[in-house]
Design a protein around this motif. Structure first.
Motif, PDB file in Angstrom:
ATOM      1  N   HIS A 185       0.839  -1.298  -0.055  1.00  0.00           N
ATOM      2  CA  HIS A 185      -0.097   0.030   0.091  1.00  0.00           C
ATOM      3  C   HIS A 185       0.728   1.238   0.022  1.00  0.00           C
ATOM      4  CE1 HIS A 185       0.360   1.894   4.071  1.00  0.00           C
ATOM      5  NE2 HIS A 185       1.173   0.684   4.257  1.00  0.00           N
ATOM      6  N   GLY A 186       0.266   2.479  -0.255  1.00  0.00           N
ATOM      7  CA  GLY A 186       1.030   3.560  -0.441  1.00  0.00           C
ATOM      8  C   GLY A 186       0.180   4.682  -1.335  1.00  0.00           C
ATOM      9  N   LEU A 214      -3.459   5.443  -2.150  1.00  0.00           N
ATOM     10  CA  LEU A 214      -3.988   6.520  -1.135  1.00  0.00           C
ATOM     11  C   LEU A 214      -3.843   7.982  -1.850  1.00  0.00           C
ATOM     12  CD1 LEU A 214      -2.183   5.262   1.978  1.00  0.00           C
ATOM     13  CD2 LEU A 214      -4.729   5.210   1.677  1.00  0.00           C
ATOM     14  N   ALA A 261      -8.879   3.968   3.885  1.00  0.00           N
ATOM     15  CA  ALA A 261      -8.048   3.205   4.934  1.00  0.00           C
ATOM     16  C   ALA A 261      -8.792   2.195   5.624  1.00  0.00           C
ATOM     17  CB  ALA A 261      -7.497   4.215   6.081  1.00  0.00           C
ATOM     18  N   CYS A 276       4.899  -0.661   2.973  1.00  0.00           N
ATOM     19  CA  CYS A 276       4.258   0.562   2.779  1.00  0.00           C
ATOM     20  C   CYS A 276       5.367   1.008   1.631  1.00  0.00           C
ATOM     21  CB  CYS A 276       4.480   1.476   3.763  1.00  0.00           C
ATOM     22  SG  CYS A 276       4.218   3.307   3.617  1.00  0.00           S
ATOM     23  N   LYS A 330      -3.646   8.771   7.121  1.00  0.00           N
ATOM     24  CA  LYS A 330      -4.117   7.543   6.676  1.00  0.00           C
ATOM     25  C   LYS A 330      -3.106   6.566   6.880  1.00  0.00           C
ATOM     26  CE  LYS A 330      -7.218   9.677   2.960  1.00  0.00           C
ATOM     27  NZ  LYS A 330      -7.760   9.650   1.817  1.00  0.00           N
ATOM     28  N   MET A 331      -2.032   6.493   6.497  1.00  0.00           N
ATOM     29  CA  MET A 331      -0.950   5.495   6.686  1.00  0.00           C
ATOM     30  C   MET A 331      -0.513   5.208   8.069  1.00  0.00           C
ATOM     31  SD  MET A 331       1.613   7.240   3.690  1.00  0.00           S
ATOM     32  CE  MET A 331       2.991   6.101   3.764  1.00  0.00           C
ATOM     33  N   ARG A 380      -1.285   1.754   9.611  1.00  0.00           N
ATOM     34  CA  ARG A 380      -0.065   1.034  10.498  1.00  0.00           C
ATOM     35  C   ARG A 380      -0.506   0.714  11.728  1.00  0.00           C
ATOM     36  NH1 ARG A 380       4.821   0.249  11.882  1.00  0.00           N
ATOM     37  NH2 ARG A 380       5.998   1.456  13.623  1.00  0.00           N
ATOM     38  N   GLN A 411       5.594  -5.196   9.707  1.00  0.00           N
ATOM     39  CA  GLN A 411       5.691  -4.152   8.483  1.00  0.00           C
ATOM     40  C   GLN A 411       6.972  -3.718   8.178  1.00  0.00           C
ATOM     41  OE1 GLN A 411       3.015  -0.847  10.107  1.00  0.00           O
ATOM     42  NE2 GLN A 411       2.457  -2.152  11.768  1.00  0.00           N
ATOM     43  N   ALA A 423       8.773  -1.199   4.906  1.00  0.00           N
ATOM     44  CA  ALA A 423       8.771  -0.354   3.756  1.00  0.00           C
ATOM     45  C   ALA A 423       9.798  -0.155   2.996  1.00  0.00           C
ATOM     46  CB  ALA A 423       8.793   1.183   4.593  1.00  0.00           C
ATOM     47  N   LEU A 458       6.762   7.798  10.039  1.00  0.00           N
ATOM     48  CA  LEU A 458       5.651   6.757  10.213  1.00  0.00           C
ATOM     49  C   LEU A 458       5.889   5.820  11.232  1.00  0.00           C
ATOM     50  CD1 LEU A 458       3.379   5.952   8.119  1.00  0.00           C
ATOM     51  CD2 LEU A 458       4.888   7.699   7.424  1.00  0.00           C
TER      52      LEU A 458
END
Length: 286
Positions: free
Chosen positions: A51-52, A116, A126, A171, A188-189, A193, A203, A205, A241
């Motif tokens: 996602h991203g 997003l 989200a 991410c 949103k991120m 998370r 998670q 990135a 993040l």
């Protein structure tokens, strides 16, 4: 006239020593590790959700992984070079990586998802990503930016299995876009998370387009962990993040190339190997 004082040379954009160890020239080791990977439960699979923001390179990363595993250029996940700020990916799409013959696949799969965006009338919601992490989104569901998937929709999976659920959340963001992220998209991120953390989902990135963002990396991909600016950008992203530095991986996706490069492959495989390991650990705890 006296001699003018000499000007000090400009500071170097690179460190003399890499700030992260990378075994260049050892691509085959990581490639064989990934090829030999087998979950503890032989019938299981590790599901990796990307996602991203729009245009981050999620689909391109899936294509790049497929390229490396196939040893040639492929186009498993369609990408759009001119999406004009809107997500090209509209559906929840599952991608398997072929292993050997066309009917066998590696035991890890990717899910691509709508990007997003700012505002409530564009991009994936989200809440839909949270539903996907729990396995409630069926493959092929077309996202609706206006409303969240409901239990009455055909795309809702009311009885998800362990295989339907996400085992690693990734991410994806372009390296030169970290400072440009709007507060709304960052919010949103962070929401996603936090939800993943509550579910215990590991998670990571990946920062894409490192060659476009930093001239020293464009000159040589081996400068990736020598670059001062890239390290600073990764630290900034980690701070925004809350993702630890050792779970952030810079990569160069294949885009204009027509042949593979061992060093580019090495960065992709390094990130992929971590995703598989984290996903396997999570599955074993479920």
């Amino acid at each position: 006239m006296g001699n003018r004082p000499s000007q000090p040379p400009p500071p170097s954009p690179t460190f003399s020593e890499p700030w992260r160890k990378m075994q260049w020239g050892d691509k085959d080791r990581d490639l064989q590790y990934v090829k030999a990977y087998q979950p503890h439960n032989e019938e299981a699979q590790v599901r990796i959700l990307l996602h991203g923001p729009v245009g981050a390179g999620k689909s391109s990363f899936i294509n790049s992984v497929n390229n490396v595993m196939q040893g040639r250029m492929t186009d498993a996940a369609l990408v759009d070079a001119a999406s004009a700020g809107h997500s090209f990916t509209q559906k929840y799409t599952t991608y398997k990586i072929q292993k050997g013959n066309p009917r066998t696949f590696y035991p890890f799969i990717f899910n691509d998802i709508m990007g997003l965006e700012k505002g409530g009338r564009g991009g994936v919601r989200a809440e839909d990503i949270k539903l996907a992490m729990n396995g409630h989104v069926r493959d092929g569901y077309k996202f609706n930016p206006i409303s969240t998937l409901s239990k009455e929709d055909q795309g809702y999976n009311s009885c998800p299995t362990v295989d339907d659920k996400v085992h690693v959340l990734v991410c994806v963001i372009p390296a030169d876009a970290v400072s440009l992220l709007s507060d709304e998209v960052v919010g949103k991120m962070m929401d996603i998370r936090v939800a993943a953390s509550d579910m215990g989902i590991p998670q990571v990135a990946i920062l894409t387009e490192i060659d476009k963002a930093y001239p020293e990396v464009n000159k040589s991909i081996k400068n990736v962990y020598h670059s001062k600016l890239l390290k600073t950008k990764m630290e900034e992203f980690s701070s925004k993040l809350g993702i630890p530095m050792n779970r952030i991986f810079p990569v160069k996706n294949y885009s204009s190339e027509i042949s593979l490069d061992d060093n580019t492959d090495s960065l992709i495989l390094c990130a992929l190997r971590q995703m598989i390991d984290f996903g396997e650990d999570f599955r074993n705890r479920m």
